[in-house]
Design a protein around this motif. Structure first.
Motif, PDB file in Angstrom:
ATOM      1  N   LEU A 118       0.841  -1.202   0.000  1.00  0.00           N
ATOM      2  CA  LEU A 118       0.000   0.000   0.000  1.00  0.00           C
ATOM      3  C   LEU A 118       0.871   1.245   0.000  1.00  0.00           C
ATOM      4  CD1 LEU A 118      -2.637  -1.060   2.676  1.00  0.00           C
ATOM      5  CD2 LEU A 118      -2.878  -1.115   0.190  1.00  0.00           C
ATOM      6  N   HIS A 119       1.895   1.189   0.830  1.00  0.00           N
ATOM      7  CA  HIS A 119       2.867   2.283   0.873  1.00  0.00           C
ATOM      8  C   HIS A 119       4.119   1.779   1.560  1.00  0.00           C
ATOM      9  CE1 HIS A 119       4.824   5.910   2.614  1.00  0.00           C
ATOM     10  NE2 HIS A 119       4.691   6.267   1.366  1.00  0.00           N
ATOM     11  N   ASP A 123       6.219   2.118   4.101  1.00  0.00           N
ATOM     12  CA  ASP A 123       6.475   2.767   5.394  1.00  0.00           C
ATOM     13  C   ASP A 123       7.872   2.421   5.893  1.00  0.00           C
ATOM     14  OD1 ASP A 123       3.855   3.579   5.303  1.00  0.00           O
ATOM     15  OD2 ASP A 123       3.395   2.967   7.357  1.00  0.00           O
ATOM     16  N   VAL A 146       7.201   0.045  17.326  1.00  0.00           N
ATOM     17  CA  VAL A 146       5.930  -0.077  18.035  1.00  0.00           C
ATOM     18  C   VAL A 146       5.032  -0.892  17.116  1.00  0.00           C
ATOM     19  CG1 VAL A 146       3.937   1.152  18.932  1.00  0.00           C
ATOM     20  CG2 VAL A 146       6.209   2.140  19.169  1.00  0.00           C
ATOM     21  N   THR A 161       2.196  -2.268  14.955  1.00  0.00           N
ATOM     22  CA  THR A 161       1.065  -1.537  14.380  1.00  0.00           C
ATOM     23  C   THR A 161      -0.224  -1.921  15.073  1.00  0.00           C
ATOM     24  OG1 THR A 161       0.859  -3.219  12.704  1.00  0.00           O
ATOM     25  CG2 THR A 161       1.990  -1.200  12.076  1.00  0.00           C
ATOM     26  N   ALA A 162      -0.201  -3.010  15.845  1.00  0.00           N
ATOM     27  CA  ALA A 162      -1.412  -3.370  16.588  1.00  0.00           C
ATOM     28  C   ALA A 162      -1.773  -2.260  17.570  1.00  0.00           C
ATOM     29  CB  ALA A 162      -1.214  -4.682  17.325  1.00  0.00           C
ATOM     30  N   ILE A 163      -0.771  -1.450  17.935  1.00  0.00           N
ATOM     31  CA  ILE A 163      -1.051  -0.330  18.835  1.00  0.00           C
ATOM     32  C   ILE A 163      -1.901   0.717  18.128  1.00  0.00           C
ATOM     33  CG2 ILE A 163       0.092   1.695  19.874  1.00  0.00           C
ATOM     34  CD1 ILE A 163       2.000  -0.131  21.157  1.00  0.00           C
ATOM     35  N   GLU A 164      -1.738   0.815  16.820  1.00  0.00           N
ATOM     36  CA  GLU A 164      -2.476   1.836  16.091  1.00  0.00           C
ATOM     37  C   GLU A 164      -3.737   1.287  15.426  1.00  0.00           C
ATOM     38  OE1 GLU A 164       0.539   3.407  13.561  1.00  0.00           O
ATOM     39  OE2 GLU A 164       1.132   4.859  15.072  1.00  0.00           O
ATOM     40  N   GLY A 165      -4.055   0.057  15.688  1.00  0.00           N
ATOM     41  CA  GLY A 165      -5.244  -0.487  15.066  1.00  0.00           C
ATOM     42  C   GLY A 165      -5.655  -1.766  15.740  1.00  0.00           C
ATOM     43  N   ASP A 196      -3.097  -2.730   6.402  1.00  0.00           N
ATOM     44  CA  ASP A 196      -1.810  -2.150   6.795  1.00  0.00           C
ATOM     45  C   ASP A 196      -1.259  -2.804   8.059  1.00  0.00           C
ATOM     46  OD1 ASP A 196      -3.860  -0.988   8.290  1.00  0.00           O
ATOM     47  OD2 ASP A 196      -2.651   0.758   8.751  1.00  0.00           O
ATOM     48  N   LEU A 197      -1.983  -3.720   8.662  1.00  0.00           N
ATOM     49  CA  LEU A 197      -1.449  -4.441   9.812  1.00  0.00           C
ATOM     50  C   LEU A 197      -0.450  -5.517   9.393  1.00  0.00           C
ATOM     51  CD1 LEU A 197      -4.637  -4.746  12.022  1.00  0.00           C
ATOM     52  CD2 LEU A 197      -2.669  -3.295  12.398  1.00  0.00           C
ATOM     53  N   GLU A 251      -7.774  -4.692   8.501  1.00  0.00           N
ATOM     54  CA  GLU A 251      -7.085  -3.521   7.980  1.00  0.00           C
ATOM     55  C   GLU A 251      -5.763  -4.006   7.385  1.00  0.00           C
ATOM     56  OE1 GLU A 251      -7.056   0.072  10.384  1.00  0.00           O
ATOM     57  OE2 GLU A 251      -8.412  -0.933  11.749  1.00  0.00           O
ATOM     58  N   ARG A 264     -13.680  -6.209  16.764  1.00  0.00           N
ATOM     59  CA  ARG A 264     -13.880  -5.127  17.711  1.00  0.00           C
ATOM     60  C   ARG A 264     -15.119  -5.441  18.531  1.00  0.00           C
ATOM     61  NH1 ARG A 264      -9.834  -3.334  19.081  1.00  0.00           N
ATOM     62  NH2 ARG A 264     -10.720  -1.370  19.767  1.00  0.00           N
ATOM     63  N   ALA A 265     -14.881  -6.021  19.694  1.00  0.00           N
ATOM     64  CA  ALA A 265     -15.994  -6.505  20.504  1.00  0.00           C
ATOM     65  C   ALA A 265     -16.771  -5.355  21.109  1.00  0.00           C
ATOM     66  CB  ALA A 265     -15.444  -7.379  21.613  1.00  0.00           C
TER      67      ALA A 265
END
Lengths: 332, 259
Positions: free
Chosen positions: A34-35, A37, A313, A315-319, A253-254, A251, A326-327
């Motif tokens: 996708l990009h 990073d 860090v 990426t699970a921290i950001e998503g 990007d994960l 997602e 998502r319960a």
């Protein structure tokens, strides 16, 4: 001859080339970049002064599967990465500090992007620690030094990483801290679920008492079913493959393959974990690397499970953790 | 010429919000909030009337999104068990004390705003243009990456918050990225004030001023004690040093702090 660590899981009786052919038949889901990073340089190939029992790419003193990268090649690919809008650069190996031009390459990298170097910290003498601190201070970007240490107990750590390593690593961490650097201590998780608080407390005590590191930064990594570790865990290893169904609603990007690439002296690979897998080589250079990759290895499930854990860090921290829906909040 | 006051991360700090609005509404033509109204501080419902009364155009942050959707956590996903403990405590408190009507209002907030002012395209997001909870730290964003984000957002000026520490970068292309900081807690520099950003746009050019906001932080600490919020949070308000959720800080930002 195919090196021993490139053979398939114990009991399969097949080298990975044959498994790669099977992979094609299995129609694994493809993930697109996708990009860019994260760009990884496997700067010393698989040359390392240690031979850890869990090394995911089988690095060691005489392992020449991959060789040293030439600084000119690193410079060229850095330029291309900047054109692609790269966010962060990572230097790994093998042991990066075996490369005689590493510090110059870190400086060049820090001129254009935040940079991380992953090290076993056994060859970080005083002048190197001092120079790293100078390089960090001179850049507006963060220089992260990621130091591997696998247990707060000397015997347990050295059983994995080699005799005397524990003491040498603590001495290096002390040197880095004295120069104002805060290394990220990365630990391969080998404790039962829920054991983090105790492990964290033990590492915190150890680093404070033995290395003068009073606010330690710790990063836990999952065990990777690859390289020597795959041989070590052998038949018990039963990670599934990632399927189209698992990716539905995820997602993208994960996953590291959607945001990272790894440069070696033998071409560009989809990610730093899969450098031993012939099917994961995407091209000679970043400029001509294939944009998609089929998730045909069991370790892809580890990435699916934890997010892009190779970053500093996760990426699970950001998503959302990719495997966790998502319960909704339970009613009181 | 047009002036915009922009802030984010109120974290239930209604006293800092009131002080910031008193200043910003005099100095700016319009006021924007980049989300995360709750968390950390006391009595979350107190920030809503302040925003409504001053006509603050607000976008949604990850905390707002979680509260509105009734999610089980704030989507911060820390891996450090200590950070998780405090994040959980803070989220449970904020969820319990935010009224249903305010949760509905949070749920209706847009994820971004796109403005065209003085010939400049200004895009407002909470975390980043590609993800509501992506952290854009000054020391971990290359120029190349920020240019990519500006292309992605189709903007000349990109404003974000989410990290809790302000910064501004004028890029080689002439475009700008501004992390406007937060009003909810000090920015880990040993000072008790918080910050908002004042953008002045004129004739296709931009200047950025970060405005310090002093407020009665002792009163906030007293309210937090009365609400039985953790002593670690109160210490941050009183000292200006972060004591929790440090795991996410990159090297440079972490090295500047005390813990």
């Amino acid at each position: 001859m195919i090196p021993w660590w490139m053979w398939g899981p114990e009991g399969s009786g097949q080298p990975l080339e044959i498994l790669a052919a099977e992979k094609k038949r299995m129609n694994h889901p493809r993930v697109q970049l996708l990009h860019l990073d994260n760009l990884w340089f496997q700067v010393t190939g698989t040359f390392c002064n240690l031979a850890c029992t869990h090394c995911f790419n089988g690095s060691g003193p005489n392992v020449s599967t991959f060789g040293f990268l030439a600084p000119a090649d690193v410079e060229r690919e850095l330029g291309q990465a900047v054109r692609l809008g790269v966010r962060e650069i990572f230097f790994t190996g093998g042991e990066p500090f075996l490369h005689p031009a590493l510090l110059e390459m870190l400086e060049a990298s820090l001129r254009v992007a935040p940079t991380t170097v992953l090290t076993n910290a056994t060859i970080l003498p005083e002048p190197t620690a001092a120079r790293l601190a100078e390089i960090e201070r001179a850049s507006r970007y963060s220089l992260e030094i990621r130091v591997s240490l696998d247990s707060p107990e000397e015997a347990a750590n050295d059983a994995v990483r080699g005799l005397g390593v524990f003491t040498r690593v603590l001495a290096s961490i002390e040197r880095l801290c004295r120069h104002g650097l805060l290394p990220l201590v990365s630990v391969v998780r080998d404790w039962p679920l829920g054991g983090e608080p105790e492990i964290l407390a033990r590492f915190t005590r150890l680093l404070s008492e033995r290395a003068g590191y009073h606010r330690p930064r710790l990063k836990f990594l999952p065990v990777l079913p690859l390289g020597r570790e795959l041989v070590r865990i052998g038949a018990d290893h039963d990670e599934p493959f990632v399927t189209e169904e698992m990716l539905r609603g995820l997602e993208p990007d994960l996953l590291m393959c959607s945001n990272s690439r790894a440069v070696t002296d033998r071409g560009v690979w989809v990610c730093p974990l899969l450098v031993e897998m012939p099917d994961a080589r995407l091209g000679d250079r970043l400029a001509n690397a294939a944009p998609t990759y089929a998730l045909g290895h069991r370790v892809c499930f580890t990435c699916y499970e934890y997010g892009t854990f190779c970053s500093n860090v996760s990426t699970a921290i950001e998503g959302a953790a990719p495997h966790a829906q998502r319960a909704p909040r339970p009613e009181p | 010429m047009r002036r915009l006051a922009i802030f984010g991360g109120i974290y239930s700090n209604h006293l800092a919000l009131a002080a910031a609005l008193a200043d910003a509404t005099c100095r700016a033509d319009a006021v924007y909030c980049l989300g995360d109204l709750g968390a950390f501080g006391p009595s979350p419902d107190r920030v809503f009337p302040l925003l409504h009364d001053s006509d603050v155009a607000t976008i949604q942050g990850n905390y707002d999104n979680s509260l509105a959707l009734g999610l089980a956590d704030c989507q911060c996903g820390y891996t450090d068990p200590r950070d998780n403990f405090f994040a959980r405590l803070s989220y449970d408190y904020t969820f319990r004390r935010t009224s249903p009507a305010n949760k509905v209002w949070l749920g209706a907030l847009p994820a971004s705003l796109h403005l065209e002012i003085e010939g400049l395209r200004v895009a407002l997001f909470h975390g980043s243009p590609r993800k509501m909870n992506e952290f854009l730290w000054e020391s971990t964003c290359s120029d190349a990456f920020l240019e990519y984000l500006l292309d992605f957002a189709r903007a000349d000026v990109l404003c974000v918050t989410h990290t809790g520490i302000k910064w501004h970068r004028a890029l080689p292309s002439g475009r700008h990225v501004v992390n406007v900081g937060v009003l909810g807690r000090p920015e880990n520099d040993g000072q008790t004030n918080v910050w908002y950003a004042l953008l002045t746009l004129a004739n296709r050019s931009l200047s950025v001023e970060f405005v310090p906001v002093a407020y009665d932080h002792h009163a906030l600490a007293a309210e937090m004690r009365a609400e039985r919020l953790p002593a670690e949070f109160i210490e941050t308000i009183l000292t200006g040093w972060w004591t929790t959720c440090l795991e996410i800080l990159p090297h440079k930002e972490r090295a500047r702090g005390r813990f």
